[in-house]
Design a protein around this motif. Sequence first.
Motif, PDB file in Angstrom:
ATOM      1  N   ASN A  49      15.072   4.302   0.335  1.00 43.03           N
ATOM      2  CA  ASN A  49      13.836   3.682  -0.129  1.00 43.03           C
ATOM      3  C   ASN A  49      12.911   4.664  -0.822  1.00 43.03           C
ATOM      4  O   ASN A  49      11.998   4.263  -1.519  1.00 43.03           O
ATOM      5  CB  ASN A  49      13.106   3.023   1.051  1.00 43.03           C
ATOM      6  CG  ASN A  49      13.863   1.818   1.550  1.00 43.03           C
ATOM      7  OD1 ASN A  49      14.627   1.228   0.806  1.00 43.03           O
ATOM      8  ND2 ASN A  49      13.661   1.467   2.802  1.00 43.03           N
ATOM      9  N   LYS A  56      -1.107   9.138 -10.239  1.00 38.28           N
ATOM     10  CA  LYS A  56      -1.251   8.484  -8.936  1.00 38.28           C
ATOM     11  C   LYS A  56      -2.565   7.726  -8.935  1.00 38.28           C
ATOM     12  O   LYS A  56      -3.488   8.042  -9.693  1.00 38.28           O
ATOM     13  CB  LYS A  56      -1.257   9.508  -7.811  1.00 38.28           C
ATOM     14  CG  LYS A  56       0.057  10.228  -7.646  1.00 38.28           C
ATOM     15  CD  LYS A  56      -0.002  11.194  -6.498  1.00 38.28           C
ATOM     16  CE  LYS A  56       1.310  11.914  -6.353  1.00 38.28           C
ATOM     17  NZ  LYS A  56       1.284  12.898  -5.274  1.00 38.28           N
ATOM     18  N   ASN A  74       9.955   1.096 -12.221  1.00 42.73           N
ATOM     19  CA  ASN A  74      10.766   1.171 -11.022  1.00 42.73           C
ATOM     20  C   ASN A  74      12.204   1.303 -11.491  1.00 42.73           C
ATOM     21  O   ASN A  74      12.811   0.336 -11.947  1.00 42.73           O
ATOM     22  CB  ASN A  74      10.590  -0.055 -10.130  1.00 42.73           C
ATOM     23  CG  ASN A  74      11.257   0.123  -8.794  1.00 42.73           C
ATOM     24  OD1 ASN A  74      12.429   0.475  -8.728  1.00 42.73           O
ATOM     25  ND2 ASN A  74      10.505  -0.096  -7.729  1.00 42.73           N
ATOM     26  N   ALA A 122      10.353   3.802  -5.138  1.00 47.41           N
ATOM     27  CA  ALA A 122       8.917   3.791  -5.401  1.00 47.41           C
ATOM     28  C   ALA A 122       8.640   3.643  -6.897  1.00 47.41           C
ATOM     29  O   ALA A 122       9.421   4.066  -7.740  1.00 47.41           O
ATOM     30  CB  ALA A 122       8.295   5.079  -4.884  1.00 47.41           C
ATOM     31  N   ASP A 123       7.512   3.026  -7.177  1.00 47.56           N
ATOM     32  CA  ASP A 123       7.081   2.878  -8.565  1.00 47.56           C
ATOM     33  C   ASP A 123       6.543   4.201  -9.091  1.00 47.56           C
ATOM     34  O   ASP A 123       5.885   4.953  -8.369  1.00 47.56           O
ATOM     35  CB  ASP A 123       5.985   1.816  -8.667  1.00 47.56           C
ATOM     36  CG  ASP A 123       6.507   0.420  -8.403  1.00 47.56           C
ATOM     37  OD1 ASP A 123       7.708   0.187  -8.605  1.00 47.56           O
ATOM     38  OD2 ASP A 123       5.700  -0.435  -8.001  1.00 47.56           O
TER      39      ASP A 123
END
Length: 144
Positions: free
Chosen positions: A17, A141, A59, A21-22
């Motif tokens: 996972n 971010k 993504n 993440a984008d």
Amino acid sequence: MKKLLGIIVLGLLLSGNAYAADIVLVCKFNYGKHHYDNGNVEKFGDTLGAIRDDIFKINDSKKTLIEIRTSGEKIVKDVSWSSSVIMWERRFDLNPPMVFFNKINRFNGVYISRGPTIKNSKSYEAGLRDTLWFYDCSKSKKLF
């Protein structure tokens, strides 16, 4: 031994996972080029501050590209993915219709958008045939 194997398998499952993440790219306009039918190329900047920066959410594992605008998010359809470039077309239903060709280089972060000149416009009559906009993209971010 079974516990150790279970921990390793669980760790591998959960670590997958991390790559889902984008990634948010902020692409700042750098310069543009006008291409004329006589072969001339004219470089231009954004002296008026009228060219907006572009923001994308990528993504890679889901192969989704989302354009983030002040009006909201728009999923970009028919995106071509490779290890080096992400490419797509943006169509505008104008008269005549316009198609912009876009690509982001995944290694150097350069985003190029190429668009035609509207026929029967003053620019077209002056020989302008297409324009390229060059952007420098970097990961970003959320601030809050």
